[in-house]
Design an enzyme around this catalytic site. Structure first.
Site, PDB file in Angstrom:
ATOM      1  N   LYS A   1      48.755  47.139  22.365  1.00 19.64           N
ATOM      2  CA  LYS A   1      48.129  48.047  21.399  1.00 19.64           C
ATOM      3  C   LYS A   1      48.095  49.455  21.992  1.00 19.64           C
ATOM      4  O   LYS A   1      47.889  49.634  23.201  1.00 19.64           O
ATOM      5  CB  LYS A   1      46.705  47.563  21.089  1.00 19.64           C
ATOM      6  CG  LYS A   1      46.014  48.314  19.945  1.00 19.64           C
ATOM      7  CD  LYS A   1      44.599  47.741  19.684  1.00 19.64           C
ATOM      8  CE  LYS A   1      43.922  48.451  18.512  1.00 19.64           C
ATOM      9  NZ  LYS A   1      42.569  47.909  18.239  1.00 19.64           N
TER      10      LYS A   1
ATOM     11  N   SER B   1      41.460  47.189  13.224  1.00 20.75           N
ATOM     12  CA  SER B   1      42.350  48.252  13.650  1.00 20.75           C
ATOM     13  C   SER B   1      43.600  47.759  14.380  1.00 20.75           C
ATOM     14  O   SER B   1      44.568  48.515  14.495  1.00 20.75           O
ATOM     15  CB  SER B   1      41.592  49.206  14.577  1.00 20.75           C
ATOM     16  OG  SER B   1      41.250  48.558  15.783  1.00 20.75           O
TER      17      SER B   1
ATOM     18  N   SER C   1      38.057  44.148  15.013  1.00 25.54           N
ATOM     19  CA  SER C   1      39.429  44.668  15.002  1.00 25.54           C
ATOM     20  C   SER C   1      40.489  43.735  15.566  1.00 25.54           C
ATOM     21  O   SER C   1      41.679  44.017  15.455  1.00 25.54           O
ATOM     22  CB  SER C   1      39.486  46.000  15.758  1.00 25.54           C
ATOM     23  OG  SER C   1      39.030  47.040  14.939  1.00 25.54           O
TER      24      SER C   1
END
Ligand SMILES: [Mg+2]
Ligand SMILES: [Zn+2]
Lengths: 491, 95, 491
Positions: free
Chosen positions: C78, C159, C183
């Protein structure tokens, strides 16, 4: 000098005013590494070379606290007889500035490490009645900011983060001071204690100690007035000047029917005045909240024990001990003001010097010599044991005080031990009655008129005969014997 | 409590976010919506409840006073929009 | 060898060890898949050379008999994790072009476990969002489509939307995610994969761009519960550079996997039956209860009375922390700088206005407001008190049960642009947020498809440090749900 115990009053157009002072002192903690990063704290390095990624607030960097910084703050709190909070925590003080990479300073607002304490000051070192206790409100630990340079480029300021993250103790006094002299005494005493404890080097030129000066004025006995805060004042003299200037300015405003605005001001040492910092509407909205990167700081008994047991004898205790040894209050106070002096004097006592005599000698002779030579006690040209030997020679009657001064001068200029110098130069004191009598007889015979006057009652001439005899004996006669023989011969 | 354009401007100023008048206008109802919604916490009786200080109950670790970092000026400055002579350069600040 | 991209981490690892295929073959297959899936916008940076270099190292290690836990396995990272020399922007314009000179602890741990990196994964800007629509790189498109014959682009959730889409589309066998208020779990649910947020403090936060420090936790997302266990073992561990890191050994979660839940009690919180949640979600929840009963567990009804207040609590605390964490993006040391007007202050305001997107600004505004003068107690402190009550709710509940089962999200994936109201978007995390506030381990596993053919997740919450209990319950569901659905390849 005015009576230190008389209240300090400023005369305005409309009557007398009293000044109320509180000080927030930022003292740099003595540590090798920074408060929350492993970068060095050394002064004077090339720009941005003592900066870690944490200090530069790179994304994802996190603070880890330095044990030594906490320890030093706790020891300082203990030295100030303060409450040590076993549970404290760090808060963020949020504001934007180019010397503050995180956009917040990690500080302590809600739960400081150290609570209330006291500093005892003497406004007049010769007068125990001038003692005053000044309250400490709190001590908290926080990060220092970086440095901005404005004069290197026409349109840019330069940022150096070397100081950024160095540990500071913010020592906040109560608004207990009432004159520039009290503020000066407080700062000197605080500096002295910090240096005894070893938690701050007290070097104001390098910025290791800076004061925020809170000043307000009021009619004696009335409520506190509105205060202003003058930031980052870096000498005792300037702090006192800020107080004088700011008090007078406030009185003028008030007497003209104006109001004091609570604001932050700057001291301009060149103009000798304070001026308002360009007003920032948000200066007082720091949005403090507990730093979520750091857990609560809990101190255990073992940690506190170590802090306590590693404290040295502090100035007040040392001073009282010296007084118990027969040293005058003034000398005791002078000898304990600076940690290096006190340490040197303690070594002198350990080497066997008689306390009272030693104190007089250090304050008069040694300090005099250091002053003349522009030296400090750290690099004194004689060691405590050398000095003890010299004082011993006076105490046991080997030399007189006058000769001791001579010997000391030789020690200073040529080095060598006191006994060696006395021996080599034949400076030993004599109690030889025959030799003394011979000189006395000669002097009396040469001064018949004065002998007559003495016998007629002019007693003060005795000193003249003593002086003449000592001079004739080149200072080496035992003064006690000279006195006795003169008394016998003059009847 | 509800915010107006004055408050929004003040908050934007505190947060150093430049906002046009239109953005300020648009932000007012958005913030009021969200703030009005979070204010339901007022219903909760929290008398005698200490604010949470540590998510997982643990004490703060302290590190030793050893210099382990620094001396990495290049890494510190490498991403700077404007670095000059070993410094970060910023528009001139007048104190 | 295209079927390599259909394999789980465990299958890749074991097949590689057995010599069925080389690490280079695995890396090449995934690199090709990544390059062929740009329509998904899942990756912000592709690093095929990195994946190949790690693969070659793994192939050599196999020759030398020096295999590491993740040798041969490439993963996606990420964009919130700092990766040395590789753009790390957390989906924000304000960090465009930022190449950190450092590596996050979690990604470094994965590397030292032998994993290679396929690239950086798209995400909501600064992890603020639940649909990946706030990314400066544009939204990630879910590989899933509704079965209505339409072609609406759906969100993969957020997210960690790029992370979820990558695993679901077979362009990474496993990825890192971060979870501040759901998330990891919500996007896992939306894309039919598994993801676990461990106990707060298990994974170091060092080098992860901070959103809300007291909530942020890294965790793995992958195809199976076993894969999550394998990855989490490599990612977790004590880190002295993070003050909130747990100083505990990393359990052998993979070895400890067992779907035999006899003797365990499964808590079913009555407050999670909320109005407006589609019937299908509650029906799946009921099926989940039965699956766990089938695995030997005993379902018990529990109460988490403050559930309703979790989301508003979160939307005070997280923005407050974020408003402070994001203060460092000021155009001075890295990232975007906009000159603006009015010196330093103008530069700050212009840089931040240009660099942050609308949702980030909104949260900075909320966070700044709730911390500002006069509001701290009413908002932030109140929220921290309610947070303490929420934590206490879980403590009480875990006296009656060992693990808690709920739905992961109140809906299946929605269409891009469908949710315009911020509050409606926030409600996505209604089931995920309470465990975040309490710092508890929690996981989403796929449970089935809804009537539109979209995945739905089941959510397991465990006691502090009991990732094993969560993984085991997850495994029991995985075995019984038989979820094998994959999105058809349209990209
Ligand atoms: Mg101050
Ligand atoms: Zn301070």
């Amino acid at each position: 000098m005015a009576d230190a115990n008389a209240p300090y009053r400023i005369k305005g157009e409309t009557g007398e005013w009293e000044v109320v002072i509180g000080l927030e002192v930022h003292a740099q903690v003595v540590s090798d590494a920074k408060l929350f990063s492993g970068a060095s704290t050394k002064f004077g390095a090339e720009p941005n070379t003592q900066v870690s990624l944490v200090d530069a607030a790179m994304p994802g960097m996190l603070p880890v606290p330095n044990r030594e910084c906490i320890r030093q703050a706790v020891r300082t709190g203990m030295a100030l007889e303060a409450q040590i909070n076993r549970w404290s925590r760090f808060d963020r003080k949020n504001y934007f500035y180019a010397d503050l990479p995180q956009g917040y300073q990690i500080s302590q607002l809600y739960h400081p490490l150290v609570g209330e304490g006291t500093i005892h000051v003497l406004l007049d070192e010769k007068d125990e009645d001038s003692a005053k206790a000044i309250g400490i409100e709190r001590i908290h630990v926080e990060q220092d900011a970086g440095k901005l340079m404005h004069d290197q480029h026409p349109t840019m300021s330069y940022v150096d983060l070397n100081r950024c993250g160095v540990a500071l103790m913010e020592i906040v006094s109560k608004p207990d001071m009432r004159s520039p002299a009290e503020a000066g005494a407080y700062l000197r005493k605080l500096r002295s204690i910090l240096r005894y404890v070893g938690s701050c080097d007290g070097n104001m030129e390098e910025g290791s100690m800076r004061a925020d000066v809170n000043v307000s004025v009021r009619r004696p006995g009335e409520q506190f007035g509105t205060r202003t805060e003058t930031k980052n004042v870096n000498s005792v003299r300037f702090v006192q000047a800020v107080i004088e200037h700011e008090a007078r300015r406030q009185i003028e405003v008030l007497e003209e029917g104006g109001q004091i605005v609570q604001e932050t001001r700057l001291w301009d040492p060149d103009k000798g005045e304070t001026r308002t910092l360009r007003s920032k509407e948000d200066a007082h909205d720091y949005r403090y909240f507990p730093d979520p990167d750091l857990l609560p700081l809990e101190l255990d008994e073992a940690f506190l024990d170590e802090c306590r047991s590693s404290l040295p004898e502090l100035p007040d205790a040392k001073r009282q001990r010296f007084e118990r040894l027969g040293i005058t209050p003034y000398n005791a106070s002078v000898l304990t003001a600076e940690v290096e002096t006190a340490r040197w004097f303690d070594q002198l006592l350990e080497a066997g010097a008689e306390p009272k005599q030693a104190a007089n000698w250090v304050v008069a002779e040694l300090f005099g010599a250091l002053n003349r030579r522009g030296e400090t006690i750290d690099n004194a040209p004689v060691s405590p044991s050398q000095a003890a030997e010299l004082l011993g020679l006076v105490a046991d009657g080997t030399i007189s005080g006058t000769i001791a001064k001579q010997v000391f001068e030789v020690m200073l200029s040529e080095g060598g031990s006191a006994a060696g110098i006395v021996e080599a130069r034949g400076l030993k004191q004599t109690s030889d009655i025959g030799a003394i009598d011979t000189e006395i007889d000669r002097i009396l015979a040469a001064n018949i008129d004065k002998v007559e006057q003495y016998k007629a009652g002019k007693q003060q001439l005795f000193g003249f005969f003593v002086g003449q005899t000592m001079k004739a004996m080149q200072g080496k006669a035992n003064p006690q014997v000279v006195n006795e023989r003169l008394k016998a011969k003059l009847g | 409590m509800s915010v107006d354009t004055r408050t929004v401007r003040h908050i934007a100023r505190l947060a150093r976010l430049k906002m046009s008048d239109a953005e300020v206008e648009a932000m007012v109802p958005e913030l009021n919506n969200i703030l009005g919604w979070v204010e339901q916490l007022g219903e909760v009786d929290t008398d005698g409840v200490e604010p949470l200080t540590a998510v997982i109950d643990q004490k703060l670790r302290l590190r030793d006073d050893i210099v382990t970092d620094g001396g990495i000026r290049d890494a510190v400055l490498v991403n700077a929009p404007d670095a000059q002579h070993g410094f970060f350069a910023v528009p001139k600040v007048i104190e | 060898m295209s079927d390599l991209t259909a394999k789980t981490i465990a299958e890749l690892r074991d097949g590689f060890r057995a010599g069925d295929f080389s690490a280079r073959e695995i890396a090449s297959a995934f690199n090709d898949a990544v390059a062929g899936a740009r329509a998904l916008n899942a990756y912000t940076v592709e690093t095929p050379e990195d994946a190949l270099a790690s693969a070659d190292a793994a192939d050599q290690a196999r020759q030398a008999g020096e295999l590491k836990p993740l040798s041969g396995v490439p993963v996606g990272i990420k964009d919130l994790f700092a990766t040395v020399g590789v753009d790390t922007t957390s989906g924000s314009n304000i960090l465009k072009g930022f190449k950190p000179p450092y590596e996050s602890t979690v990604s470094a741990n994965l590397r030292s476990a032998g994993a290679g990196m396929l690239g950086k994964l798209n995400m909501d800007e600064f992890a603020m969002g639940s649909s990946n629509e706030t990314s400066a790189y544009g939204p990630v498109i879910s590989p899933w489509k509704r079965n209505d014959g339409g072609n609406a682009a759906l969100t993969p959730g957020g997210s960690s939307g790029g992370s979820a889409a990558a695993v679901a589309a077979g362009i990474a066998p496993g990825v890192t995610g971060t979870d501040t208020g759901g998330s990891i779990r919500q996007p896992a649910a939306f894309t039919g994969i598994s993801g676990i947020k461990p106990t707060y403090g298990r994974c170091s936060r060092w080098g992860i761009v901070a959103f809300a420090s007291s909530l942020d936790q890294a965790g793995p997302m992958a195809r199976s519960v076993r894969d999550c266990a394998i990855m989490l073992e490599a990612m977790a561990g004590f880190d002295p550079k993070d003050s909130t890191s747990l100083d505990l050994p990393v359990p052998q979660w993979e070895a400890g996997l067992s779907s035999d839940l006899r003797g365990k009690r499964v808590g079913v919180p009555r407050e999670y039956r909320i109005d407006g949640v589609p019937h299908e979600i509650n029906a799946l929840w009921d099926r989940g209860i039965e699956w766990l009963r089938d695995a030997g567990a005993e379902p018990v009804e529990i109460s988490l009375p403050h559930t309703k207040y979790a989301l508003p609590t979160y939307y005070i605390i997280a923005p407050a922390e974020a408003s402070s964490n994001l203060a460092r993006y000021d155009g001075v040391r890295y990232g975007l700088r906009e000159q603006g007007e009015g010196g330093l202050e103008g530069m700050y305001a212009a840089t931040r206005a240009a660099g942050f997107g609308a949702e980030v600004k909104r949260r900075i505004m909320i966070g700044t407001y709730v911390l500002s003068a006069g509001f701290y107690d009413a908002y932030f402190n109140k929220a921290q008190r309610v947070r303490a009550l929420i934590k206490q709710d879980f403590r009480n509940a875990f006296e009656q049960c060992d693990v808690i089962l709920t739905p992961t999200a109140p809906s299946a994936a929605f269409g891009l642009g469908e949710k315009k109201d911020p509050l409606a978007m926030y409600l996505n995390d209604v089931f995920a947020v309470p465990a975040s506030l309490a710092g508890l381990p929690a996981m989403s596993v796929p449970g089935g498809l809804d009537s539109q053919g979209l995945p739905l997740g089941l959510h397991l919450i465990g006691r502090e440090l009991d990732e094993q209990g969560v993984l085991n319950a997850g495994l029991a569901i995985e075995e019984r749900a038989g979820f094998t659905a994959r999105p058809g390849k349209w990209w």
